[in-house]
Design a protein around this motif. Structure first.
Motif, short mmCIF file in Angstrom:
data_model
loop_
_atom_site.label_atom_id
_atom_site.label_comp_id
_atom_site.label_asym_id
_atom_site.label_seq_id
_atom_site.Cartn_x
_atom_site.Cartn_y
_atom_site.Cartn_z
N CYS A 124 0.81 -1.23 0.00
CA CYS A 124 0.00 0.00 0.00
C CYS A 124 0.84 1.28 0.00
O CYS A 124 1.09 1.88 1.05
N ASP A 151 -1.31 -3.42 -3.71
CA ASP A 151 -1.44 -1.97 -3.87
C ASP A 151 -0.06 -1.33 -4.09
O ASP A 151 0.31 -0.37 -3.44
N TYR A 154 -1.82 2.66 -7.25
CA TYR A 154 -3.26 2.90 -7.16
C TYR A 154 -3.71 3.40 -8.52
O TYR A 154 -3.17 4.37 -9.04
N HIS A 208 -5.89 -2.66 -6.33
CA HIS A 208 -5.60 -1.37 -6.98
C HIS A 208 -4.60 -1.45 -8.13
O HIS A 208 -4.43 -0.48 -8.86
N ASP A 348 -3.47 -4.31 3.14
CA ASP A 348 -4.78 -3.80 2.72
C ASP A 348 -5.41 -2.74 3.61
O ASP A 348 -5.99 -1.79 3.12
N HIS A 350 -4.15 -0.64 5.92
CA HIS A 350 -3.39 0.60 6.16
C HIS A 350 -3.17 0.89 7.65
O HIS A 350 -2.86 2.02 8.02
N SER A 380 -0.08 4.89 2.19
CA SER A 380 -1.52 5.08 2.02
C SER A 380 -2.20 5.42 3.34
O SER A 380 -1.98 4.75 4.35
FE LIG Z 1 -4.12 -0.15 -0.06
#
Ligand SMILES: [Fe+2]
Length: 454
Positions: A124, A151, A154, A208, A348, A350, A380
């Motif tokens: 992320c 991720d 994004y 993403h 996922d 965050h 993120s």
């Molecule tokens: Fe994410």
């Protein structure tokens, strides 16, 4: 030609006797021209590569050439084999336009090896949300291998929070040149480049990389499948993975084994998802069979989504559909395998979490069958989360933390040790790193170690 090595170098997919070396040429990485991704003219470029056991390229030198083709956005994936197990190597590339930085990589341990394995887990990394300082610190640790649980980019249009702008093409990506340019934007970051140059990576994707919350073949429309094809192709072009997409599919679930210590089972929770299962039937079969038969001490599931039950008190919905709580039957079959030495690594959400896995999460007397460690995000921003309330509502969850960072782990024949590494800010560069918590498991319950900041 101007310097084409603006996206750095990378390696990945370590086996006991080989790795994949990667680079992608881009003289103008942010180019928005659909016909010239990375600003590269549409013709093949010969790239030479070198790999050796020392940074001066004098010991055990191997070399060769590869073609960087416009059909693959001038990416290069060199599959080197015949290497020594559990050994550091250094590599670099050269073209008429210049020489790349030097990367360090490492082969997986020999099947007989009982050596402890040092690995990191990250996920992320929304570019506009902040600086990749956590990667600078991860790079300094020089782990044996880095797992990325999704991720990596994004696809969304630039968010309202802009610490640093995306630049040209800030809209939602849906076409091939847009995905390619988005990867190039992310990969211009020097800290991300440092993390790739420090260790081999084994990535898997979440949503993403294609489209928020997609599953399988989406709505089945030609438009969605074209988009998924484009996204999968750009993913391959920009990551040091071993296999190419074929016929619109990309084989992502796989196993990476380190000696007698660790079986890393890397899952794909997107491509094969159907109405009732997260993994699809074939991937579940593959996973269950290895969970039962693996001769290795630890079975480490590397995948994006929160695995344990997570009931969120407050207005409905209390269980998230786009997570394992939305696929409880398949989760129960995995937990019922009673695999010894089971641990799950996730991303996922965050935020950082740690917890125990239970055969039945709703039964306080149910046996602990493993542990889960949820890495936070590199940058993120998290949704508003009342961590203490969620911990109170889910006794098997033991830890919550609200910082950006990554997991730094060591696994040996005796124990699995996981440090939650955190930075205090990402809106400016230069944050120091510290360990906010460290957990140890020997295969069932979790023990928290007292940690002083370091
Ligand atoms: Fe994410």
């Amino acid at each position: 030609m101007a310097n084409p090595f603006t996206l750095g170098v990378a390696s990945g997919e370590p086996l006991p006797d080989g790795v994949v070396l990667w680079t992608r040429l881009a003289v103008n990485p942010l180019s928005a021209d659909p016909a010239r991704p990375g600003g590269m003219a549409p013709r093949a470029v010969e790239v030479s590569w070198q790999l050796a056991e020392d940074e001066r390229f004098t010991q055990g030198l191997r070399q060769g050439t590869a073609q960087a083709l416009p059909a693959w956005a001038h990416s290069v994936h060199v599959r080197v084999s015949g290497l020594k197990a559990g050994t550091d190597y250094f590599y670099r590339f050269r073209t008429g336009g210049g020489q790349s930085p030097v990367g360090r990589t490492r082969t997986a341990d020999d099947p007989e090896s009982a050596r402890p394995v040092r690995f990191a887990v990250a996920s992320c990394q929304r570019y506009e949300h902040g600086f990749y300082t956590a990667y600078r610190h991860l790079a300094a640790e020089r782990p044996d291998v880095v797992f990325h649980v999704g991720d990596y980019i994004y696809e969304s249009r630039q968010s309202a929070r802009v610490v640093r702008p995306l630049g040209p093409l800030p809209g939602e990506t849906s076409r091939l040149h847009e995905y390619r340019q988005r990867y190039a934007r992310y990969k211009t970051d020097p800290d991300l480049q440092a993390a790739h140059a420090a260790a081999p990576w084994v990535p898997t994707w979440d949503d993403h990389e294609v489209l928020d919350n997609y599953r399988g073949r989406g709505d089945g429309s030609a438009a969605f499948l074209r988009r998924r094809d484009a996204a999968y192709q750009a993913y391959y072009e920009n990551l040091p993975i071993r296999v190419r997409p074929q016929g619109g599919n990309l084989q992502m679930y796989r196993r990476r084994t380190y000696g007698t210590v660790a079986d890393f089972m890397v899952l794909d929770v997107r491509q094969h998802r159907d109405a009732t299962t997260m993994l699809g039937a074939a991937q579940e079969q593959w996973l269950l069979s290895r969970l039962v038969t693996s001769p290795v001490r630890w079975r480490l599931l590397v995948q994006p989504l929160f695995f344990a039950r997570r009931f969120v008190p407050g207005p409905a919905p209390n269980l998230r559909g786009d997570s394992w709580d939305g696929h409880q039957a398949q989760r129960s079959r995995i937990l019922a395998a009673n695999a010894p030495g089971l641990a799950v690594f996730s991303g996922d959400v965050h935020n950082a979490w740690a917890g125990e896995l239970k055969a039945d999460f709703l039964d306080p007397g149910s046996a602990v069958v493993g542990a889960e460690f949820v890495g936070t995000s590199i940058t993120s921003m998290p949704p508003a989360t009342d961590g203490p309330a969620v911990l109170a509502a889910n006794p098997h969850l033991k830890f919550f933390d609200d910082h950006r960072g990554y997991l730094s782990c060591t696994v040996s024949g005796e124990e699995l040790r996981v440090a939650f590494r955190a930075v205090d800010f990402v809106d400016n560069p230069g944050a120091p790193v510290r360990t906010v918590a460290e957990f140890v498991t020997k295969g069932s319950g979790l023990t928290s170690e007292n940690t002083s900041s370091k």
